[in-house]
Design an enzyme around this catalytic site. Structure first.
Site, PDB file in Angstrom:
ATOM      1  N   CYS A 114      50.245  -8.053  18.285  1.00 32.41           N
ATOM      2  CA  CYS A 114      50.044  -7.184  17.114  1.00 32.41           C
ATOM      3  C   CYS A 114      51.344  -6.907  16.356  1.00 32.41           C
ATOM      4  O   CYS A 114      51.313  -6.473  15.206  1.00 32.41           O
ATOM      5  CB  CYS A 114      49.398  -5.874  17.534  1.00 32.41           C
ATOM      6  SG  CYS A 114      47.772  -6.121  18.264  1.00 32.41           S
ATOM      7  N   HIS A 251      50.582  -0.919  11.595  1.00 26.01           N
ATOM      8  CA  HIS A 251      49.588  -1.773  12.242  1.00 26.01           C
ATOM      9  C   HIS A 251      48.346  -0.916  12.476  1.00 26.01           C
ATOM     10  O   HIS A 251      48.436   0.215  12.933  1.00 26.01           O
ATOM     11  CB  HIS A 251      50.147  -2.301  13.563  1.00 26.01           C
ATOM     12  CG  HIS A 251      49.111  -2.890  14.449  1.00 26.01           C
ATOM     13  ND1 HIS A 251      48.233  -3.849  14.007  1.00 26.01           N
ATOM     14  CD2 HIS A 251      48.795  -2.640  15.749  1.00 26.01           C
ATOM     15  CE1 HIS A 251      47.427  -4.177  15.000  1.00 26.01           C
ATOM     16  NE2 HIS A 251      47.734  -3.457  16.061  1.00 26.01           N
ATOM     17  N   ASN A 281      41.050  -3.587  14.136  1.00 30.73           N
ATOM     18  CA  ASN A 281      42.376  -4.091  14.511  1.00 30.73           C
ATOM     19  C   ASN A 281      42.388  -5.613  14.346  1.00 30.73           C
ATOM     20  O   ASN A 281      41.734  -6.323  15.097  1.00 30.73           O
ATOM     21  CB  ASN A 281      42.666  -3.686  15.957  1.00 30.73           C
ATOM     22  CG  ASN A 281      44.051  -4.094  16.426  1.00 30.73           C
ATOM     23  OD1 ASN A 281      44.713  -4.912  15.797  1.00 30.73           O
ATOM     24  ND2 ASN A 281      44.475  -3.531  17.542  1.00 30.73           N
TER      25      ASN A 281
HETATM   26  O1  UT7 Z   1      46.861  -3.365  18.732  1.00 30.48           O
HETATM   27  C1  UT7 Z   1      47.502  -3.345  19.959  1.00 30.48           C
HETATM   28  C2  UT7 Z   1      47.681  -1.992  20.422  1.00 30.48           C
HETATM   29  N1  UT7 Z   1      46.420  -1.459  20.869  1.00 30.48           N
HETATM   30  C3  UT7 Z   1      46.219  -0.209  20.766  1.00 30.48           C
HETATM   31  O2  UT7 Z   1      47.065   0.449  20.227  1.00 30.48           O
HETATM   32  C4  UT7 Z   1      45.007   0.410  21.385  1.00 30.48           C
HETATM   33  C5  UT7 Z   1      45.399   1.705  21.985  1.00 30.48           C
HETATM   34  N2  UT7 Z   1      44.332   2.424  22.657  1.00 30.48           N
HETATM   35  C6  UT7 Z   1      43.298   2.994  22.010  1.00 30.48           C
HETATM   36  O3  UT7 Z   1      43.144   2.858  20.815  1.00 30.48           O
HETATM   37  C7  UT7 Z   1      42.378   3.891  22.810  1.00 30.48           C
HETATM   38  O4  UT7 Z   1      42.935   4.106  24.089  1.00 30.48           O
HETATM   39  C8  UT7 Z   1      40.933   3.328  22.965  1.00 30.48           C
HETATM   40  C9  UT7 Z   1      40.214   3.428  21.653  1.00 30.48           C
HETATM   41  C10 UT7 Z   1      41.000   1.889  23.438  1.00 30.48           C
HETATM   42  C11 UT7 Z   1      40.145   4.154  23.979  1.00 30.48           C
HETATM   43  O5  UT7 Z   1      40.128   5.518  23.615  1.00 30.48           O
HETATM   44  P1  UT7 Z   1      40.489   6.631  24.696  1.00 30.48           P
HETATM   45  O6  UT7 Z   1      40.291   7.935  24.050  1.00 30.48           O
HETATM   46  O7  UT7 Z   1      41.860   6.320  25.231  1.00 30.48           O
HETATM   47  O8  UT7 Z   1      39.355   6.444  25.787  1.00 30.48           O
HETATM   48  P2  UT7 Z   1      39.459   6.025  27.324  1.00 30.48           P
HETATM   49  O9  UT7 Z   1      39.875   4.608  27.476  1.00 30.48           O
HETATM   50  O10 UT7 Z   1      40.267   7.061  28.065  1.00 30.48           O
HETATM   51  O11 UT7 Z   1      37.951   6.139  27.770  1.00 30.48           O
HETATM   52  C12 UT7 Z   1      37.221   7.385  27.661  1.00 30.48           C
HETATM   53  C13 UT7 Z   1      35.772   7.146  28.035  1.00 30.48           C
HETATM   54  C14 UT7 Z   1      35.584   6.338  29.334  1.00 30.48           C
HETATM   55  O12 UT7 Z   1      34.473   6.901  30.022  1.00 30.48           O
HETATM   56  P3  UT7 Z   1      34.712   7.901  31.272  1.00 30.48           P
HETATM   57  O13 UT7 Z   1      35.531   7.135  32.246  1.00 30.48           O
HETATM   58  O14 UT7 Z   1      35.420   9.088  30.693  1.00 30.48           O
HETATM   59  O15 UT7 Z   1      33.310   8.188  31.709  1.00 30.48           O
HETATM   60  C15 UT7 Z   1      35.204   4.964  28.849  1.00 30.48           C
HETATM   61  O16 UT7 Z   1      34.401   4.264  29.790  1.00 30.48           O
HETATM   62  O17 UT7 Z   1      35.092   6.377  27.028  1.00 30.48           O
HETATM   63  C16 UT7 Z   1      34.388   5.280  27.615  1.00 30.48           C
HETATM   64  N3  UT7 Z   1      34.352   4.190  26.671  1.00 30.48           N
HETATM   65  C17 UT7 Z   1      33.358   3.987  25.793  1.00 30.48           C
HETATM   66  N4  UT7 Z   1      32.223   4.653  25.557  1.00 30.48           N
HETATM   67  C18 UT7 Z   1      31.429   4.197  24.567  1.00 30.48           C
HETATM   68  C19 UT7 Z   1      35.304   3.222  26.477  1.00 30.48           C
HETATM   69  N5  UT7 Z   1      34.927   2.403  25.492  1.00 30.48           N
HETATM   70  C20 UT7 Z   1      33.724   2.849  25.045  1.00 30.48           C
HETATM   71  C21 UT7 Z   1      32.849   2.434  24.044  1.00 30.48           C
HETATM   72  N6  UT7 Z   1      31.720   3.134  23.831  1.00 30.48           N
HETATM   73  N7  UT7 Z   1      33.117   1.368  23.257  1.00 30.48           N
END
Ligand code: UT7
Length: 324
Positions: A114, A251, A281
């Site tokens: 990225c 980005h 993204n």
């Molecule tokens: O471009 C390269 C750089 N990349 C980035 O910068 C990405 C950086 N990270 C992010 O943008 C975020 O961390 C995400 C959008 C990927 C995830 O958001 P988050 O607030 O960090 O969520 P999390 O990974 O801590 O997950 C929270 C919950 C989990 O459930 P439990 O364990 O709390 O029950 C996940 O299983 O959300 C769940 N979850 C989803 N639920 C519905 C994860 N993905 C999904 C989904 N739909 N698509």
């Protein structure tokens, strides 16, 4: 007399197919509400069957050449930032070179996921300043839809396809830092974190293409601090304080990252160009795609200062300060 890189033109291309969150939720265990709330994304563009990264890149290049009022034959260096090349080799840059009808000069790819556009900009600027190139076509082009695991809801909802391009030309200026162009670039990497965002295949290791894997929340935390630090360093080195910068074109990974960084740097409301809602993204393509939107809608004008920044797999990160 020092030489600077002047931005002659910017262009972009998005494939025709739109995939909305609602459509995605029909096949993946997710919801429009979750995706919007956690990322700000509402839709993404997906390349058509048979449409490769080089096709998206060549279209963005044509748009940038048009904006610059230049012929393809004037380009003497093509740099393509991509993690989704058409083939393992040759470089996608050479395929785009052929599609544009260019038969001279050089063409190569850079791979910094990225952060690829910032890395490419840094190389383009250095080569112009060194006198090794006169008119550089820098492209960020991706078909991330091809390396997503569509059964993994934690990653497949985040990415999209697209391409953006920028043409940089040599421009003499009497003093360093005078006039328009690239004022400073900053690139960094730390390979200790490569397991947090990677593709689990490759020609040498598995002889497969592989799928994208990410521990999103760990990437998120590191991205916010590293991006803020890099932009402060970049503005310090250029001698242009953050409050004097007109636009920030980050980005486009997640609206919450954009907001967290803006809060840390005390940026004014509306100064941060955001296209993540519509483009999702698009990795190395996201910065030139967003910059092109803000140029075409009249926000970024000639003479404005613009800070670009990115963070991605590796980890890699960096920033660039320009006067457009
Ligand atoms: O471009 C390269 C750089 N990349 C980035 O910068 C990405 C950086 N990270 C992010 O943008 C975020 O961390 C995400 C959008 C990927 C995830 O958001 P988050 O607030 O960090 O969520 P999390 O990974 O801590 O997950 C929270 C919950 C989990 O459930 P439990 O364990 O709390 O029950 C996940 O299983 O959300 C769940 N979850 C989803 N639920 C519905 C994860 N993905 C999904 C989904 N739909 N698509």
């Amino acid at each position: 007399m020092t030489v600077q890189s002047y931005i002659r033109g910017v262009g972009s291309y998005l494939p025709p197919r739109v995939l909305t969150n609602e459509q995605l939720a029909e096949t993946v265990d997710t919801s429009d509400a979750w995706i919007r709330e956690r990322t700000g994304i509402t839709q993404r563009y997906i390349a058509s069957e048979g449409q490769n990264t080089s096709d998206l890149g060549a279209n963005a290049a044509k748009d940038a050449l048009f904006a610059a009022g230049m012929e393809a034959s004037e380009i003497d260096l093509i740099i393509v930032a991509t993690s989704t090349p058409d083939l393992t080799f040759p470089a996608t840059a050479t395929i785009i070179q052929e599609k544009l009808g260019i038969t001279e000069g050089a063409a190569f790819d850079v791979q910094a996921v990225c952060s690829g556009f910032i890395y490419g900009l840094s190389v383009a600027d250095a080569m112009i300043r060194a006198g090794s190139a006169k008119n550089v076509l820098l492209i960020g082009a991706e078909t991330f839809s091809r390396i997503l695991d569509w059964n993994d809801r934690t990653t497949c909802v985040l990415f999209g396809d697209g391409a953006g391009a920028m043409i940089l030309s040599t421009t003499p200026s009497k003093e360093p830092g005078a006039g328009a162009g690239v004022m400073n670039t900053e690139i960094h990497s730390d390979g200790r974190f490569r397991d947090l965002l990677y593709v689990d295949g490759g020609p040498s290791s598995t002889q497969t293409v592989g799928k994208l894997r990410m521990v999103g929340n760990k990437v998120f935390r590191r991205a916010v601090t590293k991006l803020s630090d890099s932009m402060i360093k970049c503005s310090d080195k250029a001698g242009i304080p953050i409050p004097d910068i007109d636009w920030f074109v980050p980005h486009q990974a997640n609206q919450r990252i954009l907001e967290a960084v803006a809060k840390r740097l005390d940026l004014r409301r509306g100064q941060v160009v955001s296209t993540v809602a519509y483009h999702a993204n698009t990795s190395a393509a996201s910065i030139p795609l967003a910059m092109d939107v803000a140029i075409k809608d009249g926000r970024i004008k000639r003479g404005h200062t613009v800070m670009l920044e990115a963070f991605g797999g590796g980890f890699t990160w960096g920033s660039a300060l320009l006067v457009y």
